[in-house]
Design an enzyme around this catalytic site. Structure first.
Site, short mmCIF file in Angstrom:
data_model
loop_
_atom_site.label_atom_id
_atom_site.label_comp_id
_atom_site.label_asym_id
_atom_site.label_seq_id
_atom_site.Cartn_x
_atom_site.Cartn_y
_atom_site.Cartn_z
N TYR A 1 28.97 40.99 42.76
CA TYR A 1 28.48 41.64 43.99
C TYR A 1 27.24 42.50 43.71
CZ TYR A 1 32.22 40.66 47.39
OH TYR A 1 33.07 40.08 48.29
N LYS B 1 38.83 33.99 34.82
CA LYS B 1 38.47 32.58 34.66
C LYS B 1 37.91 32.46 33.25
CE LYS B 1 37.95 28.40 36.30
NZ LYS B 1 39.08 27.54 36.70
N ASP C 1 42.22 30.23 39.76
CA ASP C 1 42.63 29.07 40.58
C ASP C 1 44.15 28.97 40.61
OD1 ASP C 1 42.48 28.49 37.85
OD2 ASP C 1 41.69 26.46 38.11
N ASP D 1 38.32 39.96 46.19
CA ASP D 1 37.98 39.78 47.61
C ASP D 1 38.75 38.59 48.17
OD1 ASP D 1 36.50 40.03 50.04
OD2 ASP D 1 35.27 38.33 49.41
N ASP E 1 42.56 38.57 50.63
CA ASP E 1 42.73 37.95 51.96
C ASP E 1 43.92 36.99 51.94
OD1 ASP E 1 40.43 39.21 52.91
OD2 ASP E 1 39.73 37.41 53.97
C1 IPM Z 1 36.06 43.14 52.10
C2 IPM Z 1 34.96 42.44 52.84
C3 IPM Z 1 33.63 42.87 52.24
C4 IPM Z 1 33.61 42.43 50.81
C5 IPM Z 1 32.39 42.36 53.00
C6 IPM Z 1 32.42 42.75 54.47
C7 IPM Z 1 31.11 42.83 52.37
O1 IPM Z 1 35.14 41.07 52.80
O2 IPM Z 1 36.09 44.37 52.10
O3 IPM Z 1 36.91 42.44 51.53
O4 IPM Z 1 33.27 41.27 50.50
O5 IPM Z 1 33.93 43.25 49.93
MG MG Z 2 36.98 40.45 51.95
#
Ligand code: IPM
Ligand code: MG
Length: 361
Positions: A141, A192, A225, A249, A253
């Site tokens: 990032y 990885k 993975d 990240d 999710d």
């Molecule tokens: C998160 C989001 C952010 C990230 C984006 C909005 C920049 O996806 O907080 O997980 O990738 O960190």
């Molecule tokens: Mg995110």
């Protein structure tokens, strides 16, 4: 001594979920005599509209003076076509980086009342309680060089750099080991290392640390993975997962969806001294903004995390979490967690129900 919170509502559903969370904050503040004060500031698209940039100096100085920050969400189609370097998401990355909020805690906790809202079978997710510790201010990032360049043949090439130094790995691993010691005493480090040198160093560093300093924590390693697969195959094998920025990240999710809805999950981003920014894991959901349908519970639970980690007010934090459990017991559901026989409510009503469940007035 009174503590000061900066509230950044942001964009999309941000202002609505923050309004609900603010009511909850107000109630616990009075009920537990916390003496917290707060002010509002601008981040993301809202800041671009007012000041031409997503993290303006005025917000930066408010943030520097705050003891903790509560954030809604940033971004939306309105700002998608502006220059990349001043898009709303850049504001979020900048505040994380400038405040050194390197430790991102993303719990994936299944409320038993929501077991059938998960897309996985209830028996696979029942009792799920995972904590993802994501490194937040390094890795691909932020690594340099980065950009889009033109090659000699005229073709364009995009490039980023994944980079972690030993000290960055150690400080995030320490957070993971310490937190694991307070719960299931297991850490799974995700990498990885079969392909990427940067994660080979990650793996070596985490392993050496466990041997030298955390012999009582059970450490395992998993390629990313495989981890993505294991999270949907048998998620309960995990206690604490520690990983870099990009993998964290993605996996967070995925882990969020195991619990039924990303609308339920809070997060904390902490610096070395416990100063933190607290935000729901979900985004600004512009498609449902302004309709009173967004789930405010992730933001409300982020307030609980703030009380726990920045202010050490465990009783107040627990009271909020219990109040959320109570409203779920009452059968109240926003659209994202709705199921048969339950009562569908909007953002405002859900927030009010949590305030009522807190009692105290
Ligand atoms: C998160 C989001 C952010 C990230 C984006 C909005 C920049 O996806 O907080 O997980 O990738 O960190
Ligand atoms: Mg995110």
């Amino acid at each position: 001594m009174s503590k000061n919170i900066l509230i950044l509502a942001g964009d999309g559903i941000g202002p609505e979920i923050i309004a609900a969370a603010e009511q909850v904050l107000q109630r616990v503040n009075t009920k537990f005599g916390l003496e917290l004060t707060w002010q509002h500031g601008l981040l993301g698209g809202a800041a671009i509209d007012a000041h031409g940039e997503p993290y303006p100096a005025v917000t930066a100085s408010q943030a520097a003076n705050a003891d903790a920050i509560l954030l809604g969400a940033v971004g939306g189609p309105k700002w998608d076509s502006i220059e990349r370097s001043i898009r709303p998401e850049r504001g979020l990355l900048k505040i994380r980086s400038e405040l050194n909020l390197f430790a991102n805690l993303r719990p994936a906790l299944l409320y038993p009342q929501l077991a059938d809202a998960s897309s996985l079978k209830p028996e696979v997710v029942a009792g799920l309680d995972i904590l993802i510790v994501r490194e937040l201010t390094g890795g691909i990032y932020f690594g340099q060089p980065r950009g889009i360049r033109e090659l000699e043949n005229g073709e364009k090439q995009g490039y980023n750099t994944d980079v972690y130094s030993e000290s960055e790995i150690k400080r995030i691993a320490k957070v993971a080991f310490e937190l694991a010691g307070l719960r299931g005493s297991k850490v799974c480090s995700v990498d990885k290392a079969n392909v990427l040198e940067v994660t080979e160093l990650w793996k070596q560093t985490v392993t050496a640390m466990q041997q030298a300093e955390y012999p009582n924590i059970e450490l395992s390693h998993m390629y990313v993975d495989n981890a993505a697969m294991q999270l949907v195959r048998a998620p309960k094998q995990f206690d604490v997962i520690v990983t870099g920025n990009l993998f964290g990240d993605i996996l967070s999710d995925e882990a969020a969806m195991l619990t039924g809805s990303i609308g339920m999950l809070p997060s904390a981003s902490l610096d070395e001294n416990g100063k933190g920014m607290y935000e729901p894991c979900h985004g600004s959901a512009p498609d449902i903004a302004g309709q009173d349908v967004a789930n405010p519970l992730a933001t409300i639970l982020s307030v609980a995390m703030m009380l726990r980690y920045s202010f050490r007010e465990e009783a107040a934090a627990k009271a909020i979490e219990d109040a959320v459990g109570q409203v779920l017991d009452q059968g109240l559901r926003t659209a994202d967690i709705m199921s048969e026989g339950m009562q569908r409510v909007g953002t405002v009503a859900m927030g009010a129900a949590v305030v009522a469940a807190l009692g105290g007035e």
